[in-house]
Design a protein around this motif. Structure first.
Motif, mmCIF file in Angstrom:
data_model
loop_
_atom_site.group_PDB
_atom_site.id
_atom_site.type_symbol
_atom_site.label_atom_id
_atom_site.label_comp_id
_atom_site.label_asym_id
_atom_site.label_seq_id
_atom_site.Cartn_x
_atom_site.Cartn_y
_atom_site.Cartn_z
ATOM 1 N N SER A 35 0.821 -1.219 0.000
ATOM 2 C CA SER A 35 0.000 0.000 0.000
ATOM 3 C C SER A 35 0.851 1.262 0.000
ATOM 4 C CB SER A 35 -0.938 -0.009 1.212
ATOM 5 O OG SER A 35 -0.201 0.135 2.418
ATOM 6 N N ILE A 36 2.109 1.109 0.471
ATOM 7 C CA ILE A 36 2.994 2.294 0.457
ATOM 8 C C ILE A 36 4.032 2.169 -0.669
ATOM 9 C CG2 ILE A 36 2.693 2.778 2.902
ATOM 10 C CD1 ILE A 36 5.349 1.433 3.468
ATOM 11 N N LEU A 62 7.166 8.272 4.107
ATOM 12 C CA LEU A 62 7.587 6.862 3.999
ATOM 13 C C LEU A 62 8.232 6.404 5.301
ATOM 14 C CD1 LEU A 62 8.030 4.278 2.419
ATOM 15 C CD2 LEU A 62 10.141 5.275 1.472
ATOM 16 N N ASN A 65 5.573 5.721 7.859
ATOM 17 C CA ASN A 65 4.863 4.474 7.567
ATOM 18 C C ASN A 65 5.715 3.237 7.911
ATOM 19 O OD1 ASN A 65 2.433 5.594 6.677
ATOM 20 N ND2 ASN A 65 3.252 5.929 4.602
#
Length: 288
Positions: A35-36, A62, A65
């Motif tokens: 998803s990232i 990022l 996350n």
């Protein structure tokens, strides 16, 4: 929502195995990385490299996350390490067990083969003794047989010197003993007696040629008796010698066949246990 989450957690903890929970968590984590737009790393070092790369690039989103995913990744990583260790231990135990069983099986095969060969060699040794005795009998009887044949031929065609009653008695007794017991005198004893008797069968000891001829033929008949016994014994001894040689050859072939069977058993045993280890190794490789 929190209540539902706790309920699902209870369900996973109590109705899923460790392996199933790890697989589910790994699947969820892989989706989170996707998803990232980051490929999920395989090791802690790989995850650290991603964090440091995001820091160096100044990508705070990022980085944030990744840090959120760090606890879950660490949990999965630890579970994976434990799983690998367990698999490695299981493989080592399996390998040790297989090798112990292989060693015991090969030991039984070798022991059985050695026992068989030892028994056959003992039979060969006994037959070698029988063969040696038979060869000695053949040589001894043949020398007597050849001597008698030669002297019989001489008596039927030649004239010899003076007589000896003791030598004639020895020959007569030898012929009677040979007929009744099969015993033959030695070549030296028999040769000496024959030589003495034949000396008495010369023309100077007879009134005429006919009487000399009759005496020679009578003595030749006694020797024929001895030669007949010697011939029978020679035939038996030769058959015994041939039989011993044949049996020895059969036993030697048996040893060769046993060796071939032993080699085949060893190869089959090693192949069987190698396949067990290879299959286990393939299963471990598939987990990687």
């Amino acid at each position: 929502f929190d209540s539902f989450t706790q309920t699902m957690e209870f369900y996973y903890q109590n109705f899923y195995t460790d392996a199933e929970r790890t697989a589910k968590a790994t699947e969820n984590l892989r989706k989170a990385f996707s998803s990232i737009n980051v490929e999920m790393p395989q090791t802690n070092q790989g995850f650290r490299a991603l964090v440091e790369s995001a820091q160096a690039a100044g990508n705070d989103v990022l980085l944030a996350n990744l840090l959120k995913l760090a606890p879950a990744f660490m949990q999965i990583s630890e579970a994976a390490n434990i799983s690998v260790q367990a698999i490695t231990k299981a493989f080592q135990d399996l390998n040790a067990s297989v090798e112990a069983e292989r060693s015991a099986t090969l030991s039984r095969i070798t022991s059985s083969y050695n026992s068989l060969v030892s028994g056959i060699n003992q039979q060969i040794s006994a037959l070698e003794t029988t063969k040696q005795i038979a060869e000695e009998n053949v040589n001894s009887i043949k020398s007597v047989f050849d001597l008698l044949t030669n002297e019989i031929n001489n008596l039927r065609g030649n004239i010899r010197g003076q007589s000896s009653s003791s030598a004639m008695a020895f020959i007569s007794n030898a012929a009677l003993t040979a007929q009744t017991t099969g015993y033959l005198p030695s070549q030296d004893e028999l040769g000496s007696a024959i030589a003495t008797v034949t000396q008495s069968l010369g023309s100077q000891n007879f009134a005429n040629q006919l009487e000399m001829r009759k005496a020679n033929l009578s003595f030749a008949a006694k020797l024929e008796i001895l030669r007949g016994v010697a011939g029978n014994q020679l035939s038996i001894a030769e058959r015994q010698l041939m039989s011993a040689n044949d049996q020895i050859e059969i036993l030697k072939q048996s040893i060769e066949q046993s060796k071939n069977q032993y080699d085949a058993d060893v190869e089959r045993t090693n192949s069987y246990y190698n396949q067990i280890i290879e299959k286990a190794q393939l299963q471990i490789d598939a987990l990687d």
